[in-house]
Design a protein around this motif. Structure first.
Motif, PDB file in Angstrom:
ATOM      1  N   ILE A   2      -9.966   2.483   4.699  1.00 29.11           N
ATOM      2  CA  ILE A   2     -10.032   1.264   3.895  1.00 29.11           C
ATOM      3  C   ILE A   2      -9.175   1.406   2.641  1.00 29.11           C
ATOM      4  N   THR A   3      -9.235   2.560   2.004  1.00 29.72           N
ATOM      5  CA  THR A   3      -8.425   2.802   0.807  1.00 29.72           C
ATOM      6  C   THR A   3      -6.942   2.743   1.153  1.00 29.72           C
ATOM      7  N   ASN A   4      -6.549   3.347   2.267  1.00 25.19           N
ATOM      8  CA  ASN A   4      -5.151   3.297   2.690  1.00 25.19           C
ATOM      9  C   ASN A   4      -4.716   1.873   2.996  1.00 25.19           C
ATOM     10  N   SER A   5      -5.608   1.086   3.589  1.00 28.66           N
ATOM     11  CA  SER A   5      -5.290  -0.310   3.895  1.00 28.66           C
ATOM     12  C   SER A   5      -5.033  -1.093   2.615  1.00 28.66           C
ATOM     13  N   PHE A   6      -5.894  -0.924   1.637  1.00 27.99           N
ATOM     14  CA  PHE A   6      -5.694  -1.598   0.348  1.00 27.99           C
ATOM     15  C   PHE A   6      -4.404  -1.132  -0.311  1.00 27.99           C
ATOM     16  N   PHE A   7      -4.173   0.184  -0.274  1.00 24.01           N
ATOM     17  CA  PHE A   7      -2.977   0.739  -0.882  1.00 24.01           C
ATOM     18  C   PHE A   7      -1.713   0.130  -0.278  1.00 24.01           C
ATOM     19  N   TYR A   8      -1.631   0.110   1.058  1.00 20.62           N
ATOM     20  CA  TYR A   8      -0.424  -0.401   1.700  1.00 20.62           C
ATOM     21  C   TYR A   8      -0.300  -1.921   1.606  1.00 20.62           C
ATOM     22  N   SER A   9      -1.410  -2.640   1.488  1.00 23.43           N
ATOM     23  CA  SER A   9      -1.299  -4.094   1.311  1.00 23.43           C
ATOM     24  C   SER A   9      -0.704  -4.422  -0.051  1.00 23.43           C
ATOM     25  N   ILE A  10      -0.905  -3.548  -1.023  1.00 19.69           N
ATOM     26  CA  ILE A  10      -0.333  -3.758  -2.358  1.00 19.69           C
ATOM     27  C   ILE A  10       1.077  -3.193  -2.436  1.00 19.69           C
ATOM     28  N   THR A  11       1.277  -1.986  -1.955  1.00 15.40           N
ATOM     29  CA  THR A  11       2.574  -1.337  -2.092  1.00 15.40           C
ATOM     30  C   THR A  11       3.667  -2.037  -1.275  1.00 15.40           C
ATOM     31  N   THR A  12       3.307  -2.687  -0.180  1.00 15.32           N
ATOM     32  CA  THR A  12       4.321  -3.394   0.613  1.00 15.32           C
ATOM     33  C   THR A  12       4.778  -4.671  -0.081  1.00 15.32           C
ATOM     34  N   ARG A  13       4.036  -5.128  -1.061  1.00 15.65           N
ATOM     35  CA  ARG A  13       4.434  -6.349  -1.743  1.00 15.65           C
ATOM     36  C   ARG A  13       5.149  -6.093  -3.059  1.00 15.65           C
ATOM     37  N   ASN A  14       5.064  -4.885  -3.609  1.00 14.47           N
ATOM     38  CA  ASN A  14       5.777  -4.707  -4.868  1.00 14.47           C
ATOM     39  C   ASN A  14       6.175  -3.278  -5.215  1.00 14.47           C
TER      40      ASN A  14
END
Length: 174
Positions: A2-14
Protein backbone atom coordinates in the motif's frame (compact mmCIF):
# COMPACT_ATOMS: atom_id res chain seq x y z
CA UNK A 1 2.43 -2.75 -0.95
CA UNK A 2 0.00 0.00 0.00
CA UNK A 3 2.84 2.39 0.84
CA UNK A 4 4.54 1.63 -2.49
CA UNK A 5 1.24 2.20 -4.31
CA UNK A 6 0.83 5.62 -2.71
CA UNK A 7 4.46 6.45 -3.37
CA UNK A 8 4.28 5.61 -7.08
CA UNK A 9 0.91 7.32 -7.56
CA UNK A 10 2.57 10.54 -6.38
CA UNK A 11 6.02 10.14 -7.90
CA UNK A 12 4.63 9.36 -11.37
CA UNK A 13 2.85 12.70 -11.39
CA UNK A 14 5.64 14.99 -10.29
CA UNK A 15 8.75 13.79 -8.44
CA UNK A 16 10.31 11.05 -10.56
CA UNK A 17 11.80 9.29 -7.57
CA UNK A 18 12.19 5.57 -7.95
CA UNK A 19 12.71 2.89 -5.32
CA UNK A 20 12.33 -0.14 -7.62
CA UNK A 21 13.56 -0.93 -11.12
CA UNK A 22 10.66 -0.07 -13.46
CA UNK A 23 11.60 -3.06 -15.59
CA UNK A 24 10.31 -5.33 -12.81
CA UNK A 25 6.76 -3.97 -13.05
CA UNK A 26 4.04 -5.62 -15.15
CA UNK A 27 2.99 -3.99 -18.44
CA UNK A 28 -0.40 -3.09 -16.93
CA UNK A 29 1.30 -1.23 -14.10
CA UNK A 30 3.58 0.59 -16.54
CA UNK A 31 0.54 1.67 -18.57
CA UNK A 32 -1.10 3.06 -15.42
CA UNK A 33 2.16 4.84 -14.58
CA UNK A 34 2.20 6.27 -18.11
CA UNK A 35 -1.35 7.54 -17.73
CA UNK A 36 -0.46 9.22 -14.43
CA UNK A 37 2.65 10.78 -15.98
CA UNK A 38 0.57 12.06 -18.91
CA UNK A 39 -1.92 13.66 -16.51
CA UNK A 40 0.90 15.18 -14.54
CA UNK A 41 0.67 17.46 -11.57
CA UNK A 42 -1.61 20.21 -10.38
CA UNK A 43 -1.35 23.85 -11.53
CA UNK A 44 1.30 26.09 -9.98
CA UNK A 45 3.59 23.10 -9.66
CA UNK A 46 6.90 22.61 -11.42
CA UNK A 47 5.81 19.32 -12.95
CA UNK A 48 4.54 18.76 -16.46
CA UNK A 49 1.67 16.93 -18.09
CA UNK A 50 -1.81 18.12 -18.96
CA UNK A 51 -2.55 18.97 -15.30
CA UNK A 52 -5.05 17.42 -12.94
CA UNK A 53 -7.50 20.31 -13.31
CA UNK A 54 -7.69 19.79 -17.07
CA UNK A 55 -8.60 16.13 -16.58
CA UNK A 56 -11.19 17.01 -13.91
CA UNK A 57 -12.83 19.64 -16.15
CA UNK A 58 -13.05 17.15 -19.01
CA UNK A 59 -14.49 14.48 -16.70
CA UNK A 60 -17.08 16.96 -15.37
CA UNK A 61 -17.89 17.99 -18.93
CA UNK A 62 -18.48 14.36 -19.94
CA UNK A 63 -20.66 13.75 -16.88
CA UNK A 64 -22.76 16.84 -17.58
CA UNK A 65 -23.04 15.79 -21.24
CA UNK A 66 -24.28 12.33 -20.24
CA UNK A 67 -26.78 13.91 -17.86
CA UNK A 68 -27.93 16.29 -20.66
CA UNK A 69 -27.13 19.31 -18.49
CA UNK A 70 -26.60 22.66 -20.19
CA UNK A 71 -23.65 23.71 -18.02
CA UNK A 72 -20.76 22.19 -16.14
CA UNK A 73 -20.88 22.79 -12.39
CA UNK A 74 -18.70 21.89 -9.43
CA UNK A 75 -19.30 22.81 -5.81
CA UNK A 76 -22.24 25.00 -6.82
CA UNK A 77 -20.21 27.02 -9.33
CA UNK A 78 -20.42 27.04 -13.10
CA UNK A 79 -17.27 26.38 -15.11
CA UNK A 80 -16.77 28.92 -17.88
CA UNK A 81 -17.18 27.60 -21.46
CA UNK A 82 -13.80 29.13 -22.37
CA UNK A 83 -12.11 27.01 -19.69
CA UNK A 84 -13.84 23.88 -20.97
CA UNK A 85 -12.72 24.61 -24.55
CA UNK A 86 -9.14 25.21 -23.41
CA UNK A 87 -9.16 21.97 -21.41
CA UNK A 88 -10.45 19.94 -24.34
CA UNK A 89 -7.93 21.56 -26.69
CA UNK A 90 -4.99 21.02 -24.34
CA UNK A 91 -5.94 17.41 -23.61
CA UNK A 92 -6.61 16.52 -27.25
CA UNK A 93 -3.48 18.17 -28.64
CA UNK A 94 -1.32 16.69 -25.88
CA UNK A 95 -2.72 13.24 -26.55
CA UNK A 96 -2.13 13.66 -30.30
CA UNK A 97 1.44 14.80 -29.79
CA UNK A 98 2.25 11.96 -27.39
CA UNK A 99 0.61 9.35 -29.63
CA UNK A 100 2.44 10.75 -32.67
CA UNK A 101 5.74 10.54 -30.81
CA UNK A 102 5.02 6.96 -29.73
CA UNK A 103 4.19 5.96 -33.32
CA UNK A 104 7.21 7.78 -34.72
CA UNK A 105 9.64 6.35 -32.15
CA UNK A 106 8.20 2.85 -32.64
CA UNK A 107 8.83 3.19 -36.38
CA UNK A 108 12.43 4.44 -36.13
CA UNK A 109 13.70 2.74 -32.96
CA UNK A 110 14.09 -0.98 -32.30
CA UNK A 111 12.71 -0.87 -28.75
CA UNK A 112 9.68 -2.47 -27.10
CA UNK A 113 6.45 -0.48 -27.37
CA UNK A 114 5.84 -0.30 -23.61
CA UNK A 115 9.32 1.17 -23.06
CA UNK A 116 8.62 3.86 -25.65
CA UNK A 117 5.22 4.63 -24.11
CA UNK A 118 6.77 5.02 -20.66
CA UNK A 119 9.60 7.17 -22.03
CA UNK A 120 7.21 9.46 -23.94
CA UNK A 121 4.84 9.83 -20.98
CA UNK A 122 7.76 10.47 -18.64
CA UNK A 123 9.19 13.12 -20.96
CA UNK A 124 5.83 14.86 -21.39
CA UNK A 125 5.11 14.69 -17.66
CA UNK A 126 8.72 15.69 -16.84
CA UNK A 127 8.91 13.00 -14.16
CA UNK A 128 12.33 11.52 -15.01
CA UNK A 129 11.09 7.95 -14.64
CA UNK A 130 12.54 5.69 -17.28
CA UNK A 131 13.15 2.12 -18.29
CA UNK A 132 16.66 3.18 -19.30
CA UNK A 133 16.15 3.35 -23.06
CA UNK A 134 17.24 6.96 -23.55
CA UNK A 135 20.91 6.14 -24.24
CA UNK A 136 19.77 3.58 -26.84
CA UNK A 137 17.72 6.13 -28.79
CA UNK A 138 19.04 7.63 -32.00
CA UNK A 139 19.88 11.34 -32.10
CA UNK A 140 16.48 12.03 -33.65
CA UNK A 141 14.78 9.99 -30.92
CA UNK A 142 16.62 11.93 -28.23
CA UNK A 143 15.57 15.22 -29.83
CA UNK A 144 11.93 14.06 -29.86
CA UNK A 145 12.15 13.21 -26.16
CA UNK A 146 13.81 16.58 -25.40
CA UNK A 147 11.08 18.42 -27.32
CA UNK A 148 8.42 16.54 -25.36
CA UNK A 149 10.12 17.56 -22.11
CA UNK A 150 10.03 21.18 -23.20
CA UNK A 151 6.36 21.03 -24.24
CA UNK A 152 5.39 19.16 -21.09
CA UNK A 153 7.19 21.63 -18.87
CA UNK A 154 5.87 24.88 -20.29
CA UNK A 155 2.44 23.45 -21.10
CA UNK A 156 0.50 22.89 -24.28
CA UNK A 157 -1.32 26.25 -24.20
CA UNK A 158 1.91 28.24 -23.97
CA UNK A 159 3.54 26.04 -26.60
CA UNK A 160 0.69 26.88 -28.97
CA UNK A 161 1.13 30.59 -28.25
CA UNK A 162 4.63 30.33 -29.74
CA UNK A 163 2.97 29.80 -33.13
CA UNK A 164 0.37 32.56 -32.86
CA UNK A 165 1.50 35.97 -34.14
CA UNK A 166 1.78 38.49 -31.33
CA UNK A 167 -0.58 40.91 -33.07
CA UNK A 168 -3.46 38.39 -33.13
CA UNK A 169 -3.24 37.22 -29.52
CA UNK A 170 -6.02 38.20 -27.15
CA UNK A 171 -4.06 38.84 -23.98
CA UNK A 172 -7.13 39.84 -21.95
CA UNK A 173 -6.01 43.40 -21.35
CA UNK A 174 -5.69 46.62 -23.36
Amino acid sequence: KITNSFFYSITTRNAGLQIHDLGNFQVTTLLIFSLLMFIGCSPSSVGGGVRTTTVVIIALYLISFLKSESSVNIFGRKINEEDIRKSVAVFTLSLLICLSCVIFLTAVEDIFLIAIIVEVASAFGTTALSLGITPELSSLGKMIIALLMFIGRIGMLYTLLLFVPKETRDLGYN
